[in-house]
Design an enzyme around this catalytic site. Structure first.
Site, PDB file in Angstrom:
ATOM      1  N   HIS A  46       0.874  -1.176   0.000  1.00 47.22           N
ATOM      2  CA  HIS A  46       0.000   0.000   0.000  1.00 47.22           C
ATOM      3  C   HIS A  46       0.912   1.227   0.000  1.00 47.22           C
ATOM      4  CE1 HIS A  46      -2.884   2.892   1.728  1.00 47.22           C
ATOM      5  NE2 HIS A  46      -3.850   2.038   1.413  1.00 47.22           N
TER       6      HIS A  46
ATOM      7  N   ASP B 198       2.897  -4.448   7.931  1.00 46.67           N
ATOM      8  CA  ASP B 198       1.643  -3.730   7.712  1.00 46.67           C
ATOM      9  C   ASP B 198       0.512  -4.729   7.980  1.00 46.67           C
ATOM     10  OD1 ASP B 198      -0.627  -2.516   6.845  1.00 46.67           O
ATOM     11  OD2 ASP B 198       0.085  -2.057   4.823  1.00 46.67           O
TER      12      ASP B 198
ATOM     13  N   GLN C 237      -4.661  -5.325   6.997  1.00 36.09           N
ATOM     14  CA  GLN C 237      -5.656  -6.241   6.435  1.00 36.09           C
ATOM     15  C   GLN C 237      -5.569  -7.634   7.064  1.00 36.09           C
ATOM     16  OE1 GLN C 237      -8.037  -5.201   4.581  1.00 36.09           O
ATOM     17  NE2 GLN C 237      -7.276  -3.234   3.851  1.00 36.09           N
TER      18      GLN C 237
ATOM     19  N   LYS D  73     -10.686  -0.373  10.400  1.00 35.40           N
ATOM     20  CA  LYS D  73     -10.866  -1.586   9.590  1.00 35.40           C
ATOM     21  C   LYS D  73     -11.181  -2.784  10.476  1.00 35.40           C
ATOM     22  CE  LYS D  73      -7.500   0.101   6.236  1.00 35.40           C
ATOM     23  NZ  LYS D  73      -8.095   0.393   4.941  1.00 35.40           N
TER      24      LYS D  73
ATOM     25  N   CYS E 161      -4.912   2.577  -3.604  1.00 35.67           N
ATOM     26  CA  CYS E 161      -3.643   3.075  -3.038  1.00 35.67           C
ATOM     27  C   CYS E 161      -2.523   2.050  -3.171  1.00 35.67           C
ATOM     28  CB  CYS E 161      -3.798   3.489  -1.570  1.00 35.67           C
ATOM     29  SG  CYS E 161      -5.069   4.714  -1.338  1.00 35.67           S
TER      30      CYS E 161
END
Ligand code: PMP
Length: 423
Positions: free
Chosen positions: A137, A214, A217, A240, A380
């Site tokens: 991202h 990261d 997700q 999220k 993104c």
């Protein structure tokens, strides 16, 4: 009614019609919807204990401080981080992007000698290496690209397999003895593929490099144990994971947070400040939390973390995998191509797709007219789209509230897109 129907009932926003159709919300990778427990938590905060934390002698400030620190511990428990007082490993930020920028800025500060000897392990200079992947991202890619520009370090990256999976099996070549930092996504927000990070962590630590994960997700969709994964830092957003916007988290191994210089400066992060001498900063996590914190949002994030643990992350992952299996049927529709792995192994319920000859924005509008919300654009993550020979795509992404009927409704609608635009 199965359990997941009861869970869905807890999301007030889902009980509405859009353009005359029941809302089918398939944009959870952008932001999740919020259950009653989270909405109520934020409401209760403002109705009963609203006050700034860590300052003020009055009772409301004391109560909000306790609730804020309690929420930090709840979030820590969700991801297997330490929550004990004086050993906290969770830093509050305003989101994942802020957390990643904080970290890259702190590394840059260390590279300029800030933080003294203890911070030297974070310092980069010409000839040193920063490694990312082509699936990142922009919130990972750009802060670390800037860090490379600021320090003179080289930025290199893991390439991708044809299906978009990161080639982490190349770790021994991509990560070299000059590598100081590896920043990599746990789950791609485009392909939904889970990264096999074990070879990355092993090789990075072999050469003394730090691993930044990261986890935007992964935390909402999978059981995540940061200690077990062995990463050094991780970042993700509350919004999220069924929590509010305006809050996010940076995980750091405690001994690293203790050595890391601050990146943001202001109130509530300093022990002593003078006119004519440098300030003396507080211990982590306060050292990284300058200014008034998003107290309501963090407390509600704690409620979200407990709510998710109450359901069980294994169950959430299983439920979403079942929906992913349905969504992957997109690949069987004439003229439709799924970008990413087309089987349910090691993936979450986020599926991006291209409809041959129809612009993603047209697809998005066609679906919206039928009450179906998907994401369109490059999400993104332009390099991974380039890998698939595209600039933009459509993305359907599930949450805990997504039903198989909704996933099927998407497939039925997408099957009509090309004929509609041909006509
Ligand atoms: N990384 C990934 C994989 C993401 O999906 C996102 C959000 N789209 C981010 C980073 C940035 O998160 P935020 O916009 O909440 O700061």
């Amino acid at each position: 009614m199965d359990d997941f129907e009861t869970i869905r009932e807890q999301f007030p926003i889902l009980h509405q019609r859009i353009h005359g159709h029941p809302l089918v919300y398939l944009d959870s990778a952008a932001t999740s919807q919020k259950p009653d427990a989270v909405i109520e938590s934020e409401r209760r905060f403002y109705e009963t204990i609203n006050a700034g934390v860590h300052r003020g002698a009055h009772e409301l400030a004391a109560r909000s401080t306790v609730a804020f620190e309690d929420a930090r511990a709840k979030v820590a428990r969700l991801v297997g981080a330490d929550a004990e007082p004086d050993h906290e490993e969770i830093v509050v930020t305003s989101g994942a992007t802020a957390a990643l920028n904080l970290l890259a800025t702190a590394f840059g500060n260390a590279s300029q000698g800030r933080g003294g000897d203890a911070a030297r392990r974070f310092a980069l200079g010409p000839g040193d290496g920063i490694v990312v992947s082509e699936a990142e991202h922009h919130s990972v890619l750009l802060p670390f690209q800037e860090l490379a520009a600021r320090t003179g370090a080289d930025l290199t990256w893991f390439g991708l397999h044809e299906d978009g999976r990161i080639r982490t099996e190349d770790a021994d070549e991509v990560i070299t003895p000059r590598t100081k930092v590896v920043a990599i996504t746990h789950v791609s927000n485009v392909t939904g593929a889970i990264t096999d990070i074990a070879p990355v962590v092993r090789r990075a630590h072999e050469v003394g490099a730090l691993v930044v994960l990261d986890a935007c997700q992964s935390v909402p969709h999978l059981p995540v144990d940061l200690h077990a994964l062995g990463v050094d830092f991780a970042a993700w957003s509350a919004h999220k994971m069924y929590g509010p916007t305006g809050a996010g988290f940076l995980y750091g191994r405690r001994e690293l947070l203790e050595a890391l210089p601050p990146a943001n400066f202001g109130g509530s992060m300093v022990e002593l400040a003078w006119m004519d001498r440098p300030a003396q900063y507080m211990a982590p996590p306060a050292r990284f939390e300058a200014g008034t914190q998003p107290v309501a949002q963090v407390i509600a994030s704690g409620a979200a973390a407990d709510w998710m643990r109450g359901i069980g992350m294994d169950r959430i992952a299983r439920h979403e995998r079942a929906n992913a299996a349905v969504l992957l049927g997109l690949n069987d529709i004439d003229g439709v191509r799924v970008l990413g792995p087309t089987d349910t192994t090691d993936r979450i319920g986020t599926v991006s797709f291209d409809v041959d000859g129809v612009h993603p924005h047209d697809v998005g509008q066609f679906l919206d007219a039928r009450g179906i919300a998907v994401r369109v654009g490059h999400h993104c993550a332009q390099p991974v789209h380039r890998h698939f020979g595209l600039f933009a795509s459509n993305r359907a992404s599930c949450g805990v509230y997504t039903t198989t009927d909704e996933a099927r409704a998407l497939l039925e609608a997408v099957a009509k897109v090309r004929d509609f635009f041909k006509a």
